[in-house]
Design an enzyme around this catalytic site. Structure first.
Site, PDB file in Angstrom:
ATOM      1  N   GLY A   9       0.923  -1.247   0.041  1.00  0.00           N
ATOM      2  CA  GLY A   9       0.050  -0.072  -0.011  1.00  0.00           C
ATOM      3  C   GLY A   9       0.736   1.216   0.040  1.00  0.00           C
ATOM      4  O   GLY A   9       0.399   2.153  -0.660  1.00  0.00           O
ATOM      5  N   THR A  10       1.974   1.314   0.674  1.00  0.00           N
ATOM      6  CA  THR A  10       2.790   2.610   0.937  1.00  0.00           C
ATOM      7  C   THR A  10       3.442   2.794  -0.365  1.00  0.00           C
ATOM      8  O   THR A  10       3.300   3.916  -0.916  1.00  0.00           O
ATOM      9  CB  THR A  10       3.771   2.334   2.010  1.00  0.00           C
TER      10      THR A  10
ATOM     11  N   ASN B 236      -8.122   4.225   8.369  1.00  0.00           N
ATOM     12  CA  ASN B 236      -7.750   3.136   9.023  1.00  0.00           C
ATOM     13  C   ASN B 236      -7.584   3.276  10.606  1.00  0.00           C
ATOM     14  O   ASN B 236      -7.707   2.201  11.094  1.00  0.00           O
ATOM     15  CB  ASN B 236      -6.116   2.983   8.752  1.00  0.00           C
TER      16      ASN B 236
ATOM     17  N   GLN C 246      -8.089  -0.098   3.364  1.00  0.00           N
ATOM     18  CA  GLN C 246      -9.021  -0.508   4.340  1.00  0.00           C
ATOM     19  C   GLN C 246     -10.230  -1.068   4.007  1.00  0.00           C
ATOM     20  O   GLN C 246     -10.918  -1.976   4.611  1.00  0.00           O
ATOM     21  CB  GLN C 246      -9.152   0.679   5.473  1.00  0.00           C
TER      22      GLN C 246
ATOM     23  N   SER D 214      -3.539  -3.180  -0.781  1.00  0.00           N
ATOM     24  CA  SER D 214      -2.442  -3.780  -0.085  1.00  0.00           C
ATOM     25  C   SER D 214      -3.059  -5.231   0.394  1.00  0.00           C
ATOM     26  O   SER D 214      -4.257  -5.627   0.995  1.00  0.00           O
ATOM     27  CB  SER D 214      -1.971  -3.177   1.103  1.00  0.00           C
TER      28      SER D 214
ATOM     29  N   HIS E 195      -1.915  -7.447   2.581  1.00  0.00           N
ATOM     30  CA  HIS E 195      -1.729  -8.088   3.862  1.00  0.00           C
ATOM     31  C   HIS E 195      -2.810  -7.251   4.894  1.00  0.00           C
ATOM     32  O   HIS E 195      -3.196  -7.833   6.006  1.00  0.00           O
ATOM     33  CB  HIS E 195      -0.552  -7.894   4.675  1.00  0.00           C
TER      34      HIS E 195
ATOM     35  N   THR F 255      11.797  -7.434 -11.269  1.00  0.00           N
ATOM     36  CA  THR F 255      11.291  -8.986 -11.580  1.00  0.00           C
ATOM     37  C   THR F 255       9.911  -9.009 -10.275  1.00  0.00           C
ATOM     38  O   THR F 255      10.064  -8.704  -9.285  1.00  0.00           O
ATOM     39  CB  THR F 255      12.512 -10.050 -11.207  1.00  0.00           C
TER      40      THR F 255
ATOM     41  N   CYS G 193       2.773   7.577  22.911  1.00  0.00           N
ATOM     42  CA  CYS G 193       3.742   6.633  22.733  1.00  0.00           C
ATOM     43  C   CYS G 193       3.721   5.651  21.740  1.00  0.00           C
ATOM     44  O   CYS G 193       4.803   5.086  21.480  1.00  0.00           O
ATOM     45  CB  CYS G 193       4.362   6.343  24.197  1.00  0.00           C
TER      46      CYS G 193
HETATM   47  C1  LIG Z   1      -1.753  -0.512   5.877  1.00  0.00           C
HETATM   48  C2  LIG Z   1      -2.178   0.734   5.232  1.00  0.00           C
HETATM   49  C3  LIG Z   1      -1.236   1.389   4.285  1.00  0.00           C
HETATM   50  C4  LIG Z   1       0.167   0.710   3.685  1.00  0.00           C
HETATM   51  O1  LIG Z   1       0.090  -0.624   3.202  1.00  0.00           O
HETATM   52  P1  LIG Z   1       1.421  -1.260   3.411  1.00  0.00           P
HETATM   53  O2  LIG Z   1       0.966  -2.435   2.467  1.00  0.00           O
HETATM   54  O3  LIG Z   1       1.488  -1.900   4.730  1.00  0.00           O
HETATM   55  O4  LIG Z   1       2.408  -0.548   2.779  1.00  0.00           O
HETATM   56  C5  LIG Z   1      -1.584   2.382   3.446  1.00  0.00           C
HETATM   57  N1  LIG Z   1      -3.010   2.850   3.672  1.00  0.00           N
HETATM   58  C6  LIG Z   1      -3.877   2.560   4.484  1.00  0.00           C
HETATM   59  C7  LIG Z   1      -4.945   3.372   4.709  1.00  0.00           C
HETATM   60  C8  LIG Z   1      -3.429   1.368   5.362  1.00  0.00           C
HETATM   61  O5  LIG Z   1      -4.171   0.830   6.146  1.00  0.00           O
END
Ligand SMILES: *Cc1c(COP(=O)(O)O)cnc(C)c1O
Length: 404
Positions: free
Chosen positions: A70-71, A150, A178, A198, A200, A236, A323
């Site tokens: 996602g990043t 999120n 999300q 994303s 995961h 790749t 924190c």
């Molecule tokens: C988790 C998340 C991301 C980042 O995704 P990654 O695959 O962990 O880099 C980006 N945007 C939102 C809203 C997320 O919840």
């Protein structure tokens, strides 16, 4: 008992996803770009996955670019649009509650000559299309507003925002990391040009994601090299990861409705139970909310302490308190919805997944009141208990809202 309630952070890999991936680590290790027949199975698996991901969001397979997550999808969308459209303007509009992958990309672009407007949100976390419209100008080249948040699960009015973008020929990106697999996501219906995914977060593996790029959208690549992914993302292909994302998308497509109903039922049970605890409230929207998200506030305690006590009882959740993020700042999302800092500190996010059960929620509802009570016993804010009604009255976040 072990109860995992942090699915907004990551999800367990579905067994069917793992099974689909395994052969691509062992027997089918070919490079999808090679021309001999042995590599065809890797190539075909990548293209099959591309089709599954496209189908989940109503896109064409050729409009999907695989990324490392996602990043990277957010970075490619925002930097890619910014640099490809620099000749048209330098202004970007986003919201104050975006994921750091969007916010920090925008902040970095500000050091490279771009101007960014960070739209405020209301108490529910909603972006106002009217306010957004008033910020658009001739040099605006990109709008980036997330589909669902999120932290508090608020679902943004993307279709309305898309109309404003379309009328002016401004590119629209949405981070749907999300919302995918929880609420319907259709790129055509939403009217977006770019959309981040994303794996995961939808019971797929970590380290793989995708960016939807509507046909004809002009973006510049971040990674240059062998010209993979239509030249938009060289390197790749992560074949096992892509296969995993494809399988996760396939399952999400088939089972979203049942999973969402299941999660909403459990979430509502959780919210109803948790809000029986005195001095508690729900952050975010009641109506426009992801089915698996609950974000509570508990007065007079620290979110970190709460998370650690829950951990001690086998319950895994997160907090927007200071924190936890190493940043010493409370959540930018909770601040943006107008929570005073002292109320951000007692926040607790619980995000459900399809594997959670009613028994687990009942266990949480046994433990939570005890843990909150125990922490309040030792709370340095204890003397303020009497002022509680006044505090909430002012903050406006009191009340025992039910979420359905
Ligand atoms: C988790 C998340 C991301 C980042 O995704 P990654 O695959 O962990 O880099 C980006 N945007 C939102 C809203 C997320 O919840």
């Amino acid at each position: 008992m072990k109860v995992y309630l942090d699915h907004a952070a990551t999800t367990p890999v579905d067994k069917r996803v793992l099974e689909a991936m395994l052969p691509y680590f062992s027997d089918r290790y070919g490079n999808p770009s090679s021309i001999y027949s042995f590599s065809n199975e890797a190539h075909e698996a990548v293209e099959k996955a591309r089709g599954s991901v496209a189908r989940l969001i109503g896109a064409e397979p050729s409009e999907m670019i695989f990324t490392s997550g996602g990043t990277e999808a957010d970075n490619l969308a925002i930097q890619g649009t910014a640099f490809a459209n620099r000749h048209k303007g330098n202004h970007i509009v986003t919201s104050a509650i975006e994921h750091p992958a969007v916010l920090n990309t925008c902040k970095w672009l500000e050091t490279r000559g771009f101007e960014v407007t960070y739209l405020p949100v209301d108490r529910e976390g909603l972006v106002s299309p009217e306010k957004l419209e008033s910020e658009l100008r001739s040099g605006t080249i990109l709008i980036s507003v997330m589909h669902a948040n999120n932290e508090i699960g608020t679902i943004e009015p993307i279709e309305e925002i898309a109309k404003l973008a379309r009328e002016r020929g401004i590119c629209l990106h949405t981070d749907a990391v999300q919302s995918i697999g929880k609420i319907p996501v259709d790129v055509k219906k939403m009217g977006v040009d770019l959309l981040s995914i994303s794996a995961h977060k939808i019971c797929g593996p970590k380290g793989i994601g995708a960016l939807y790029v509507r046909k004809g959208t002009d973006i510049a690549p971040l990674a240059h090299g062998g010209g993979h992914e239509h030249g938009m993302r060289s390197g790749t292909e992560n074949v096992p990861g892509i296969v995993g994302l494809g399988k996760a998308a396939e399952i999400a497509h088939a089972e979203m409705k049942a999973d969402s109903e299941h999660m909403a039922r459990l979430r509502n049970r959780l919210v109803d139970g948790a809000l029986k605890i005195e001095n508690s409230w729900l952050n975010g929207s009641t109506a426009k909310r992801l089915p698996n998200n609950a974000n509570f506030g508990f007065g007079f305690i620290e979110g970190e302490a709460l998370v650690l006590e829950l951990d001690f009882n086998g319950i895994y959740a997160s907090t927007g308190s200071a924190c936890s993020s190493k940043s010493l700042e409370p959540s930018h999302v909770l601040r943006a919805i107008g929570l005073p800092p002292e109320q951000c500190h007692g926040s607790l996010r619980m995000t459900l997944g399809r594997e959670n059960s009613a028994e687990e929620i009942d266990y949480v509802l046994q433990v939570l009141p005890k843990v909150v009570g125990k922490l309040r016993e030792i709370s340095p804010f204890k003397k303020d208990f009497g002022d509680y009604e006044k505090t909430l009255g002012k903050g406006g976040h009191g009340g025992h809202a039910h979420v359905y």
